[in-house]
Motif scaffolding. Structure first.
Motif, PDB file in Angstrom:
ATOM      1  N   THR A  54       0.590  -1.658  -0.160  1.00  0.00           N
ATOM      2  CA  THR A  54      -0.280   0.237  -0.446  1.00  0.00           C
ATOM      3  C   THR A  54       0.618   0.916   0.559  1.00  0.00           C
ATOM      4  OG1 THR A  54      -0.190   0.537   2.575  1.00  0.00           O
ATOM      5  CG2 THR A  54      -2.021  -0.896   0.946  1.00  0.00           C
ATOM      6  N   ASP A  55       1.782   0.840   0.090  1.00  0.00           N
ATOM      7  CA  ASP A  55       3.142   1.920   0.051  1.00  0.00           C
ATOM      8  C   ASP A  55       4.100   1.811  -0.691  1.00  0.00           C
ATOM      9  OD1 ASP A  55       4.717   3.972   1.411  1.00  0.00           O
ATOM     10  OD2 ASP A  55       4.763   3.576   3.227  1.00  0.00           O
ATOM     11  N   LEU A  56       4.736   2.468  -1.334  1.00  0.00           N
ATOM     12  CA  LEU A  56       5.456   2.919  -2.087  1.00  0.00           C
ATOM     13  C   LEU A  56       7.628   2.732  -1.134  1.00  0.00           C
ATOM     14  CD1 LEU A  56       5.661   6.025  -4.359  1.00  0.00           C
ATOM     15  CD2 LEU A  56       5.176   3.405  -5.144  1.00  0.00           C
ATOM     16  N   LYS A  57       6.905   2.852  -0.729  1.00  0.00           N
ATOM     17  CA  LYS A  57       8.578   2.704   0.711  1.00  0.00           C
ATOM     18  C   LYS A  57       8.635   1.318   1.661  1.00  0.00           C
ATOM     19  CE  LYS A  57       7.623   6.220   3.369  1.00  0.00           C
ATOM     20  NZ  LYS A  57       6.470   6.895   3.045  1.00  0.00           N
ATOM     21  N   ALA A  58       7.404   0.367   0.994  1.00  0.00           N
ATOM     22  CA  ALA A  58       7.621  -0.803   1.711  1.00  0.00           C
ATOM     23  C   ALA A  58       8.636  -1.766   1.241  1.00  0.00           C
ATOM     24  CB  ALA A  58       6.448  -1.442   1.336  1.00  0.00           C
ATOM     25  N   GLY A  59       9.472  -2.002   0.627  1.00  0.00           N
ATOM     26  CA  GLY A  59      10.351  -2.931   0.363  1.00  0.00           C
ATOM     27  C   GLY A  59      11.534  -2.826   0.794  1.00  0.00           C
ATOM     28  N   ASN A  60      12.283  -3.956   0.702  1.00  0.00           N
ATOM     29  CA  ASN A  60      13.633  -4.333   1.167  1.00  0.00           C
ATOM     30  C   ASN A  60      14.631  -2.792   1.473  1.00  0.00           C
ATOM     31  OD1 ASN A  60      14.005  -6.152   1.880  1.00  0.00           O
ATOM     32  ND2 ASN A  60      14.187  -7.596   0.481  1.00  0.00           N
ATOM     33  N   THR A  61      14.456  -1.870   0.283  1.00  0.00           N
ATOM     34  CA  THR A  61      15.409  -0.534   0.676  1.00  0.00           C
ATOM     35  C   THR A  61      15.190  -0.037   1.674  1.00  0.00           C
ATOM     36  OG1 THR A  61      15.071  -0.603  -2.214  1.00  0.00           O
ATOM     37  CG2 THR A  61      15.909   2.036  -0.718  1.00  0.00           C
ATOM     38  N   SER A  62      14.432   0.130   2.045  1.00  0.00           N
ATOM     39  CA  SER A  62      14.026   0.673   2.992  1.00  0.00           C
ATOM     40  C   SER A  62      14.701   0.272   4.610  1.00  0.00           C
ATOM     41  CB  SER A  62      12.198   1.269   3.846  1.00  0.00           C
ATOM     42  OG  SER A  62      11.681   2.098   2.364  1.00  0.00           O
TER      43      SER A  62
END
Length: 531
Positions: free
Chosen positions: A42-50
Motif C-alpha cells: 500500500t506504500d511505495l516505501k515498503a520494500g527492502n530499500t527502506s
C-alpha cells in the motif's frame, strides 16, 4: 492512456518501487514519458530499500575507481563481470552526486554543508560510504517516493501483484507475431488486490525491479514481498538468468525478538566498521583465526566463521561487542540501539546476540549496463537483476549504488528508444493480446498455502543454505520438483489471489536457485560446497 477499467497502456511499466524502480520512473518521466509504477504494498516505501541501514558507496578524497574495482572483485571472488565493475566504479559516484546529492538532496550525514561523513565497511580498503545514521535506505525512499507521487507523468498503482509478463510469442493471438523469430515483452498481467481482478497493462517497455528472494528461506532480513517474483516471471518468459546459486547471508541479524517466520532485524555491517568485534559466549574474539581482515572480512567469510563458531561451541548465537566504538552508539546507530533496548540490551555495554540470515541475491536476470535483458523490451534493475557487479559475493553497500545506477541507465535507455518513431505498440498487437481468462473454481486454502511455504523455507534453509553438499542439493531438488509440479495443478484449479500468486512465484524461485546450486560443483563466495 486508459483503454478500459482493467486494460491500461503506457510508455513504460515499472514493476517494483524501490530505489531502482523509483529512479528509473523519475528519470523516464522527467523526459516527458508516461510511466506506470506498480507495487504489491500500500506504500511505495515498503520494500527492502527502506531497510538498508549501512549506506551507499561514494568516494573518498584519496579514492580511485581502480581501488573500488579491486575491492569489488576481491569480495566477489573475481567471478565479477569486469565491464560492469568498471561501470559502477567510474560512473556510480558521478551519478550519485547528480541524482542524490544535487537533485534530490538526500540528507546524508555531514559535518558542514558538502563535507560528508564517510564510513568504512567489510571488504573496503578505506572509508567511502555515505550514510544517514543507520537508516540510509529509509531516508532515500522517503525522498524518492515523495518525488514519484508528485510527478505528473507517473501513475502509481498500489496493491498490484504482477502475475506474468506479456510477450508476443506467448500471448499474442495474431499469427504474424507467432511466426516472428523475435520475442518482445509488451507488459504484464497484474492482479489488483483491491478488487480481486486481473488488469492487462500494455507497455512499450517493461522494467522488473522486484527486489530479492530472502523470504524463500526460513531466516531472512528481507521484507515479506521478497520472494523472487521477477526472477520467476522472467524465467517463464525466456529471459536468461545468471549466478542464481549465489545467495548472500548477512552475518549479523539480531538473534531473538522475532516470532518464527518473521523478518529478522538487521544489525548493520557499519557497526563493525565503526569498531565493534565479534565474540563467542566466552567473550573471545574468533574472526582473526579465520581471516587476516578479521571482523572486516567480506560477508561470506564472516558468515561461515560464525556458523563454524556456533557449531564448535554449541551456542545459538555469537555476539557483537560494541565497546570498541568510540562514538555514542545511541546517536550513530539510533534504530539498532532502540531495537536492542526494547530487548533489554544496552548496545553500548552489553554483547548483542547475532546470527546469519538470508540477505541478498547476487544473481538474477542477466542485464547489460543499460539494464537490457535478453528478452527485447524487457529491462531489469536492482536486486532481481544480475549485472555481474557482485560476482560470487556482494561487497557491502554496493547494492544501493547498483540499484540507483542501473535504474538511472534503464530510464535513459528507454527514453532514447522511445524517441524513435518505430518504438510503438501497434493496434494490431494491442488487439492481439487477450485479457486474463479466470480458470480456478476452488477457493484457496490458507492451511495448504502455509504448509507449502513451510516446506519451501525449511528445504532451502537446511539444504540450500550457508553450507551445501551434493546430497543436500539432490534432496532439495527432488522435494521442490515434486512440490512445483503439485502447485501447477493447485494454481490452475484455485481461484486467483495474491497468496496463490506469491506461492507460485516463490516455489519456482526456490527451484531455480536449487538447480543452479546443484549444477555448480565448485566452491566460490556465497556458494560454499562442503563436499
Amino acid at each position: 492512456m486508459v483503454m478500459n477499467d482493467f486494460r491500461l497502456q503506457s510508455d513504460a511499466l515499472i514493476i517494483g518501487s524501490g530505489i531502482a524502480g523509483s529512479v528509473a520512473a523519475l528519470t523516464l518521466a522527467d523526459q516527458g514519458r508516461d510511466v506506470i509504477i506498480i507495487t504489491a504494498a500500500t506504500d511505495l516505501k515498503a520494500g527492502n530499500t527502506s531497510l538498508a541501514q549501512g549506506g551507499i558507496v561514494f568516494q573518498n578524497e584519496n579514492d580511485d575507481p581502480k581501488i573500488l574495482e579491486k575491492d569489488i572483485m576481491t569480495a566477489g571472488w573475481k567471478h565479477n563481470y569486469a565491464r560492469a565493475v568498471r561501470f559502477i566504479a567510474r560512473k556510480g559516484p558521478e551519478v550519485l552526486k547528480e541524482v542524490f546529492l544535487e537533485k534530490y538532496k538526500i540528507p546524508f550525514n555531514q559535518r558542514t554543508p558538502g563535507d560528508w561523513y564517510l564510513t568504512r565497511e567489510g571488504g573496503h580498503s578505506l572509508a567511502r560510504i555515505l550514510y544517514c545514521d543507520d537508516h540510509t535506505g529509509r531516508n532515500i525512499m522517503e525522498v524518492l517516493s515523495e518525488a514519484v507521487l508528485a510527478h505528473p507523468n507517473i501513475r502509481v498503482l498500489t496493491q498490484r501483484t504482477a502475475i506474468d509478463l506479456l510477450t508476443t510469442q506467448h500471448h499474442a493471438k495474431h499469427l504474424d507475431f507467432k511466426y516472428d523469430l523475435s520475442n518482445h515483452c509488451v507488459g504484464a498481467y497484474v492482479f489488483n488486490d483491491q478488487v480481486g481482478k486481473v488488469e492487462t497493462i500494455l507497455s512499450k517497455f517493461t522494467l522488473l525491479a522486484t527486489g530479492g528472494i530472502g523470504q524463500i528461506y526460513l531466516h531472512t532480513t528481507n521484507t515479506s514481498g521478497s520472494i523472487g517474483s521477477g526472477l520467476a516471471m522472467a524465467h517463464r518468459a525466456g529471459a536468461r538468468l545468471m549466478n542464481c546459486e549465489y545467495v548472500q547471508f548477512h552475518p549479523t541479524a539480531l538473534y531473538g525478538g522475532t516470532k518464527r517466520g518473521e523478518r529478522r532485524f538487521l544489525v548493520s555491517e557499519a557497526v563493525r566498521g565503526e569498531g565493534a568485534v565479534l565474540v563467542n559466549s566466552k567473550g573471545e574474539r574468533f574472526m582473526p583465526r579465520h581471516d587476516p581482515r578479521a571482523d572486516l572480512a567480506p560477508r561470506d567469510i564472516v558468515t561461515r566463521a560464525i556458523m563454524d563458531e556456533m557449531l564448535e561451541t554449541d551456542d545459538d548465537s555469537v555476539y557483537l561487542d560494541c565497546s570498541g566504538i568510540n562514538k555514542d552508539v545511541s546517536q550513530r546507530f539510533p534504530t539498532i540501539y532502540e531495537r536492542c533496548r526494547k530487548m533489554g540490551i544496552d548496545m553500548a555495554s552489553d554483547p548483542v546476540p547475532v546470527v546469519p540470515a538470508a540477505h541478498y541475491f547476487c544473481g538474477g536476470i542477466l542485464v547489460d549496463t543499460r539494464s537490457r535483458t535478453t528478452l527485447d523490451q524487457l529491462y531489469a534493475a536492482g536486486e532481481c537483476s544480475c549485472t555481474g557487479v557482485h560476482g560470487a559475493n556482494r561487497l557491502a553497500s554496493t547494492s544501493l549504488l547498483e540499484g540507483m545506477l542501473w535504474g538511472y541507465a534503464a530510464g535513459h535507455d528507454m527514453a532514447a528508444r522511445l524517441s524513435r518513431s518505430s518504438q510503438t505498440l501497434s493496434r494490431k498487437l494491442c488487439d492481439s493480446i487477450p485479457d486474463w481468462v479466470p480458470h480456478g473454481i476452488r477457493d484457496e486454502d490458507p492451511a495448504l498455502i502455509a504448509q507449502d511455504w513451510a516446506n519451501i523455507r525449511n528445504t532451502m534453509w537446511n539444504y540450500v543454505g550457508v553450507a551445501r553438499t551434493g546430497n543436500r542439493l539432490n534432496r532439495a531438488f527432488a522435494d521442490l520438483r515434486k512440490l512445483t509440479k503439485n502447485l501447477q495443478d493447485f494454481y490452475r484449479e484455485t481461484e486467483l489471489s495474491k497468496p496463490i500468486i506469491d506461492l507460485f512465484h516463490g516455489s519456482q524461485t526456490a527451484y531455480i536457485i536449487t538447480l543452479a546450486a546443484l549444477r555448480n560443483t565448485q566452491t566460490k563466495g556465497c556458494h560454499f560446497r562442503v563436499d
